[in-house]
Design a protein around this motif. Sequence first.
Motif, PDB file in Angstrom:
ATOM      1  N   VAL A 123      -9.378  -1.328  11.353  1.00 31.61           N
ATOM      2  CA  VAL A 123      -9.728  -1.266   9.929  1.00 31.61           C
ATOM      3  C   VAL A 123      -8.711  -1.979   9.043  1.00 31.61           C
ATOM      4  CG1 VAL A 123     -11.101   0.833  10.133  1.00 31.61           C
ATOM      5  CG2 VAL A 123      -8.639   1.015   9.698  1.00 31.61           C
ATOM      6  N   GLY A 124      -7.704  -2.604   9.630  1.00 33.45           N
ATOM      7  CA  GLY A 124      -6.724  -3.302   8.817  1.00 33.45           C
ATOM      8  C   GLY A 124      -5.716  -4.040   9.664  1.00 33.45           C
ATOM      9  N   LEU A 125      -5.263  -5.203   9.186  1.00 30.63           N
ATOM     10  CA  LEU A 125      -4.291  -5.999   9.916  1.00 30.63           C
ATOM     11  C   LEU A 125      -2.864  -5.695   9.513  1.00 30.63           C
ATOM     12  CD1 LEU A 125      -6.110  -9.471   9.971  1.00 30.63           C
ATOM     13  CD2 LEU A 125      -6.165  -7.634  11.672  1.00 30.63           C
TER      14      LEU A 125
ATOM     15  N   ALA B 268     -11.855  -6.942  15.371  1.00 30.74           N
ATOM     16  CA  ALA B 268     -12.811  -8.052  15.324  1.00 30.74           C
ATOM     17  C   ALA B 268     -12.133  -9.417  15.317  1.00 30.74           C
ATOM     18  CB  ALA B 268     -13.703  -7.917  14.087  1.00 30.74           C
ATOM     19  N   GLN B 269     -10.817  -9.451  15.053  1.00 36.34           N
ATOM     20  CA  GLN B 269     -10.108 -10.725  15.007  1.00 36.34           C
ATOM     21  C   GLN B 269      -9.649 -11.192  16.387  1.00 36.34           C
ATOM     22  OE1 GLN B 269      -9.870 -12.375  12.000  1.00 36.34           O
ATOM     23  NE2 GLN B 269     -11.169 -10.684  11.325  1.00 36.34           N
ATOM     24  N   LEU B 270      -9.740 -10.314  17.393  1.00 37.81           N
ATOM     25  CA  LEU B 270      -9.312 -10.678  18.741  1.00 37.81           C
ATOM     26  C   LEU B 270     -10.508 -11.134  19.574  1.00 37.81           C
ATOM     27  CD1 LEU B 270      -6.766  -7.875  19.726  1.00 37.81           C
ATOM     28  CD2 LEU B 270      -6.272 -10.192  18.923  1.00 37.81           C
ATOM     29  N   ASP B 271     -10.268 -12.060  20.475  1.00 41.82           N
ATOM     30  CA  ASP B 271     -11.290 -12.537  21.407  1.00 41.82           C
ATOM     31  C   ASP B 271     -11.736 -11.364  22.283  1.00 41.82           C
ATOM     32  OD1 ASP B 271     -12.824 -13.720  23.375  1.00 41.82           O
ATOM     33  OD2 ASP B 271     -11.387 -15.318  23.812  1.00 41.82           O
ATOM     34  N   PRO B 272     -13.037 -11.051  22.332  1.00 39.56           N
ATOM     35  CA  PRO B 272     -13.505  -9.933  23.170  1.00 39.56           C
ATOM     36  C   PRO B 272     -13.149 -10.096  24.642  1.00 39.56           C
ATOM     37  CG  PRO B 272     -15.238 -10.673  21.682  1.00 39.56           C
ATOM     38  CD  PRO B 272     -14.141 -11.674  21.581  1.00 39.56           C
ATOM     39  N   ALA B 273     -12.961 -11.327  25.080  1.00 35.35           N
ATOM     40  CA  ALA B 273     -12.631 -11.575  26.482  1.00 35.35           C
ATOM     41  C   ALA B 273     -11.163 -11.310  26.788  1.00 35.35           C
ATOM     42  CB  ALA B 273     -12.991 -13.007  26.859  1.00 35.35           C
TER      43      ALA B 273
ATOM     44  N   ARG C 260      -4.015  -8.488  25.691  1.00 33.00           N
ATOM     45  CA  ARG C 260      -4.601  -7.872  24.496  1.00 33.00           C
ATOM     46  C   ARG C 260      -3.575  -6.970  23.807  1.00 33.00           C
ATOM     47  NH1 ARG C 260      -9.755  -8.091  22.921  1.00 33.00           N
ATOM     48  NH2 ARG C 260     -10.432  -6.667  21.279  1.00 33.00           N
ATOM     49  N   LEU C 261      -2.851  -6.187  24.601  1.00 30.62           N
ATOM     50  CA  LEU C 261      -1.839  -5.301  24.017  1.00 30.62           C
ATOM     51  C   LEU C 261      -0.697  -6.094  23.393  1.00 30.62           C
ATOM     52  CD1 LEU C 261      -3.491  -3.140  25.534  1.00 30.62           C
ATOM     53  CD2 LEU C 261      -1.322  -2.005  26.061  1.00 30.62           C
ATOM     54  N   LEU C 262      -0.354  -7.216  23.979  1.00 30.79           N
ATOM     55  CA  LEU C 262       0.694  -8.049  23.388  1.00 30.79           C
ATOM     56  C   LEU C 262       0.243  -8.650  22.061  1.00 30.79           C
ATOM     57  CD1 LEU C 262       2.276  -9.905  26.437  1.00 30.79           C
ATOM     58  CD2 LEU C 262       3.456  -8.450  24.778  1.00 30.79           C
ATOM     59  N   ALA C 263      -0.996  -9.084  21.983  1.00 31.22           N
ATOM     60  CA  ALA C 263      -1.501  -9.643  20.725  1.00 31.22           C
ATOM     61  C   ALA C 263      -1.469  -8.593  19.615  1.00 31.22           C
ATOM     62  CB  ALA C 263      -2.922 -10.162  20.926  1.00 31.22           C
ATOM     63  N   LEU C 264      -1.896  -7.373  19.932  1.00 28.64           N
ATOM     64  CA  LEU C 264      -1.872  -6.291  18.946  1.00 28.64           C
ATOM     65  C   LEU C 264      -0.442  -5.952  18.532  1.00 28.64           C
ATOM     66  CD1 LEU C 264      -4.509  -3.951  20.645  1.00 28.64           C
ATOM     67  CD2 LEU C 264      -4.775  -4.976  18.373  1.00 28.64           C
ATOM     68  N   SER C 265       0.430  -5.768  19.512  1.00 30.11           N
ATOM     69  CA  SER C 265       1.777  -5.274  19.219  1.00 30.11           C
ATOM     70  C   SER C 265       2.660  -6.315  18.550  1.00 30.11           C
ATOM     71  CB  SER C 265       2.442  -4.748  20.496  1.00 30.11           C
ATOM     72  OG  SER C 265       2.429  -5.709  21.523  1.00 30.11           O
ATOM     73  N   ARG C 266       2.504  -7.577  18.910  1.00 23.33           N
ATOM     74  CA  ARG C 266       3.315  -8.611  18.249  1.00 23.33           C
ATOM     75  C   ARG C 266       2.987  -8.695  16.765  1.00 23.33           C
ATOM     76  NH1 ARG C 266       2.779 -12.847  23.203  1.00 23.33           N
ATOM     77  NH2 ARG C 266       4.851 -12.539  24.136  1.00 23.33           N
TER      78      ARG C 266
END
Length: 349
Positions: A16-18, A54-59, A65-71
Amino acid sequence: MTTTAHVCAIGARTPVGLLAETSAAAVRAGISRITEHPVLLDRHGEPVHGCIDAQLDPALNGTQRLLALSRSALTEVFDKLSANTQINGSVAVLLALPEPRPGWTTDDSHAVAHGLATTQAPGVAAPHVQVVGQGHAGALHALGLATQQIEAGALELCIVGGVDSYFDGPVLNWLDKRRLLAGNSRAGFIPGEAAAFTAVGSAMALRALGLPSLATVRGWHSTMAADRSNVTPPTPGTALADAINTATRGLQTPHERINDVLCDINGERYRSEEWAFTMLHTHARLVDGTRYIAPTSAWGDTGAATGSLLSILAVRAWARGYASGPLAMAWAGSLGGLRSALVLQAPSS
């Protein structure tokens, strides 16, 4: 003399928020991001419902994926810490990650920690990352450990956080058998994903950084209950009650009681039952334990990111003036048995 630990910066990335501020505002506004996953299906061949970034590639899945979120969330904290001055030296990061499960191993945890240690931001050296917690309660436990070191004078500044995502095939297949909310399950949860970090420091560190205190830590405690993966303890709530009573023992009751309770209740029956039993043993420390804040309806179950997200909601409630009072408590329970509670106090005027 004991040094007080202050929250001085926050960062988050949620469905719900970046940013931390926009995520908290969305929860306050009642916004929900429950939707169908564009790729993953449940065992009946239907799209999995969840709260998805929704901003991350579903694949993108697993450690990447966890690195993209946490960074994203960690960089937000770095930017706030270095807004007024350059940080000298490397900052310690205490991290909570998923508990071992299908699709997630100790090697995956090491990979995320190593990846975060290479995070770069202007004016900030690469952090020293250590995994110290697992599951829902992991980040609260980590925040308690950081507080302990700051109060003892062993540490001046520390970043604490957690990250998790259930959107990986093996994980969802495991959850789909018994824990996901679906048409044939009335006590499951909505999977989510998020990363959140809070920076805590001493008053000296805040002065050096030119940052105000967003909250102070009044108390914390962690304890172990029975493992939830296979058994149900005969006395649910005992371990959680111990964590809460110990975390709140510094309060001067009855005039100091917890105004806002934030927790990881997510629709699973055992979590609600555990809280009901816990309130029998902790009600004297609470203004009203039945009026808890459980934000899973907005961003789903966020696993190891939960503890830091709950702390951020408390901080933003004071910043925006809608908190019920000056004392908030976040509690959470990991599947493996860890129960943690943390008491925060609004910054003094």
